[in-house]
Enzyme design. Structure first.
Site, short mmCIF file in Angstrom:
data_model
loop_
_atom_site.label_atom_id
_atom_site.label_comp_id
_atom_site.label_asym_id
_atom_site.label_seq_id
_atom_site.Cartn_x
_atom_site.Cartn_y
_atom_site.Cartn_z
N GLN A 1 0.64 -1.54 0.41
CA GLN A 1 0.24 0.03 -0.24
C GLN A 1 0.50 1.43 0.13
OE1 GLN A 1 -3.14 2.38 2.75
NE2 GLN A 1 -2.86 0.22 3.03
N GLU B 1 1.28 -1.01 8.69
CA GLU B 1 -0.01 0.06 9.05
C GLU B 1 0.45 -0.20 10.27
OE1 GLU B 1 -1.07 2.10 7.02
OE2 GLU B 1 -1.58 3.12 9.51
N ASP C 1 0.76 3.62 5.47
CA ASP C 1 0.72 3.47 4.35
C ASP C 1 0.47 4.37 3.92
OD1 ASP C 1 1.69 0.69 5.11
OD2 ASP C 1 0.08 -0.28 5.10
N GLY D 1 -7.80 19.67 19.81
CA GLY D 1 -7.35 21.46 19.86
C GLY D 1 -8.06 22.08 21.12
N GLY D 2 -7.80 23.34 20.60
CA GLY D 2 -8.30 24.20 21.31
C GLY D 2 -9.75 24.10 21.68
N1 COA Z 1 12.56 -10.24 -9.24
C1 COA Z 1 13.09 -10.85 -8.20
N2 COA Z 1 12.50 -10.82 -6.56
C2 COA Z 1 11.69 -10.33 -6.41
C3 COA Z 1 10.90 -9.04 -7.55
C4 COA Z 1 11.77 -8.84 -9.19
N3 COA Z 1 10.63 -8.26 -10.28
N4 COA Z 1 10.75 -7.91 -6.40
C5 COA Z 1 11.01 -8.01 -5.65
N5 COA Z 1 12.09 -9.31 -5.16
C6 COA Z 1 12.04 -10.58 -4.27
C7 COA Z 1 13.44 -9.55 -3.42
O1 COA Z 1 14.43 -9.26 -4.33
C8 COA Z 1 12.98 -9.64 -1.73
O2 COA Z 1 13.87 -11.15 -1.87
P1 COA Z 1 15.15 -11.31 -0.36
O3 COA Z 1 14.86 -10.97 0.10
O4 COA Z 1 16.20 -12.11 -1.08
O5 COA Z 1 15.98 -10.00 -0.35
C9 COA Z 1 11.74 -10.36 -1.69
O6 COA Z 1 11.01 -10.71 -2.90
C10 COA Z 1 10.67 -9.73 -1.16
O7 COA Z 1 10.94 -8.59 -0.56
P2 COA Z 1 10.03 -7.53 0.39
O8 COA Z 1 10.32 -6.48 0.28
O9 COA Z 1 10.98 -8.63 1.55
O10 COA Z 1 8.89 -8.37 0.95
P3 COA Z 1 8.15 -9.07 1.77
O11 COA Z 1 6.49 -9.70 1.18
O12 COA Z 1 8.63 -10.45 2.62
O13 COA Z 1 8.04 -7.71 3.13
C11 COA Z 1 7.17 -5.63 3.46
C12 COA Z 1 7.03 -6.87 2.99
C13 COA Z 1 6.20 -5.05 3.10
C14 COA Z 1 7.10 -6.14 5.01
C15 COA Z 1 8.09 -5.39 3.41
O14 COA Z 1 8.72 -5.09 2.23
C16 COA Z 1 8.68 -3.87 4.04
O15 COA Z 1 9.16 -3.91 5.57
N6 COA Z 1 8.88 -2.52 3.37
C17 COA Z 1 9.72 -1.82 3.91
C18 COA Z 1 7.73 -0.63 4.71
C19 COA Z 1 6.69 -0.93 4.31
O16 COA Z 1 6.77 -0.11 2.78
N7 COA Z 1 5.52 -1.56 4.79
C20 COA Z 1 4.26 -1.14 4.21
C21 COA Z 1 3.63 -1.90 2.92
S1 COA Z 1 2.53 -1.07 2.66
#
Ligand code: COA
Length: 425
Positions: A17, A139, A168, A247-248
């Site tokens: 998001q 979030e 988010d 607020g106030g």
């Molecule tokens: N091709 C190949 N690999 C890909 C890719 C693509 N096009 N796009 C993503 N990936 C891989 C990444 O390289 C990563 O691999 P690695 O862990 O081996 O390096 C993997 O996908 C997972 O990425 P990640 O972003 O860690 O996803 P997740 O599902 O494990 O975590 C979140 C999701 C949201 C918790 C995390 O992305 C995060 O903390 N983001 C920052 C904060 C944020 O925006 N949170 C709010 C989300 S609404």
């Protein structure tokens, strides 16, 4: 008519998001947003909370309007080559991967700079540098760690998260502002830069008034909080203030006609000082206009429960819409508690494009929230979200200028193939 960000090309590596909120806004302002997704999988939200089987979810469609989608395995060598070309051709890379993901992919800030020194790299993470910088965040984690949750809810109840996605979508807004600011600076310097927005920071920024109150506490009780009038002492941290105004101007949520059966038959009522006399006349307490216990705001503070209970006797005789109409005639600030159903059906929100109907090839028509920011010279029309990989070949040819032979080579390389299933699955 050209749009504000016409000519700006965004390499959109966002998912879920926070990041998609940001790039969707940029797309509405006219940027060409190229969303890079994992082949066969895509943004995980395509398949989350699906209301129609095998159709992109509303979660995805409502956050990815006006974008193009290319699928690319960025861990495949050929995929990395394509990504390198995309970095050359784009102005901004936006990502909200977990901490360290971009580096592990082989695209550190230094590497991106060496490919395209003009590129702006914009990232959302859960936390800024510090003890939690390596944590993944969603979030509600941001709401809890940014001060929203400890200050939301009733004083004697558990902390509450809010329905508004302040961690988010709120942080996505911050990032969008950072990006356009960096783009503006680039017009003078010619250089890219890094833009980072942490979700904890974004939530705390929205809780600024609570940090204000934390400091006021050192100088005495928070007199506009209900608990002051109730004689309940304050602790050493800002308490939850339920529906007290931040607020106030004291305010509360009051029952309206029909509250017994309608969970949203309520109105927010603010006792703004300049209209106090009109409030007294309206509720049938003309004596309060001059009575020393009620006439001045400071005198009213310890009596807010009594005062709002009296006002509620009046609001309960009106529907929330009737009360809104009557109170606004007297300039008394108030707001009916509108349900999502009422908002979805609101004609004026549709007329301004804040609520829009969008057509989608596999889902049909659905409702979405359009651009909440209106520019007089850059209108936003909302177009549907892309299907997974819908524009892969178009982008390889038009944006990157690859020949038929090169495109065939990329197709044969595995860079566009879905990940192979694990044996255990
Ligand atoms: N091709 C190949 N690999 C890909 C890719 C693509 N096009 N796009 C993503 N990936 C891989 C990444 O390289 C990563 O691999 P690695 O862990 O081996 O390096 C993997 O996908 C997972 O990425 P990640 O972003 O860690 O996803 P997740 O599902 O494990 O975590 C979140 C999701 C949201 C918790 C995390 O992305 C995060 O903390 N983001 C920052 C904060 C944020 O925006 N949170 C709010 C989300 S609404």
């Amino acid at each position: 008519m050209t749009k504000a960000l016409t000519g700006v090309r965004i390499l959109d590596f966002t998912h879920v998001q926070s990041g998609p909120t940001c790039t969707q806004l940029l797309a509405w302002f006219g940027a060409d947003v190229i969303k890079v997704e994992r082949p066969g999988v895509g943004d995980i939200t395509r398949g989350q909370l699906q209301d129609i089987p095998k159709v992109d979810s509303l979660y995805f469609t409502m956050l990815n309007h006006n974008k193009r989608s290319i699928t690319l395995d960025t861990k495949n060598p050929k995929g990395k080559e394509v990504l390198t070309e995309l970095i050359r051709k784009c102005d901004v890379l936006v990502e909200n991967f977990g901490p360290g993901v971009l580096d592990r992919m082989g695209f550190s800030w230094e590497k991106i700079q060496s490919i395209n020194p003009k590129m702006i790299v914009a990232s959302i993470k859960g936390f800024g540098p510090g003890p939690y910088e390596d944590c993944k965040v969603y979030e509600n984690v941001a709401q809890c760690t940014g001060g929203a949750t400890s200050t939301t809810g009733f004083r004697d109840g558990v902390p509450l998260v809010t329905g508004a996605q302040i961690g988010d979508s709120g942080t996505g807004l911050n990032l969008a502002l950072g990006i356009v600011t960096a783009l503006y600076q680039r017009t003078r310097t010619g250089n890219g830069q890094r833009v980072t927005a942490a979700m904890q920071d974004g939530v705390l920024n929205l809780c600024r008034v609570k940090l204000r109150d934390q400091q006021r506490l050192a100088h005495g009780p928070l007199t506009e909080y209900s608990q002051y009038g109730e004689g309940i002492p304050f602790g050493d941290a800002v308490p939850r203030a339920a529906n007290d105004s931040g607020g106030g101007q004291p305010g509360r949520i009051l029952k309206c006609k029909g509250w017994e059966t309608d969970p949203n038959a309520y109105i927010y009522f603010i006792t703004q000082a300049p209209v106090w006399e009109k409030i007294c006349d309206l509720i049938g307490e003309p004596g309060w206009k001059t009575h020393p216990d009620y006439a001045k705001p400071a005198a009213r503070l310890p009596r807010l429960n009594e005062i709002f209970a009296r006002i509620e006797q009046w609001t309960m005789t009106k529907t929330k819409f009737e009360a809104m109409e009557i109170l606004n005639k007297d300039d008394i600030p108030c707001g009916p508690i509108l349900s999502m159903k009422e908002l979805a059906e609101d004609k004026s929100l549709r007329a301004t494009g804040t609520v829009v109907e969008v057509d989608h090839p596999t889902r049909g028509r659905y409702l979405s929230v359009g651009n909440p920011i209106k520019l007089s010279d850059s209108p936003s029309e909302v177009t549907r979200s892309p299907l997974l990989g819908e524009h892969t070949d178009e982008i390889l040819r038009q944006v990157l200028g690859f020949s038929d032979h090169q495109v065939a080579e990329i197709h044969g390389s595995g860079a566009l193939d879905p990940p192979r299933k694990q044996a255990a699955e």
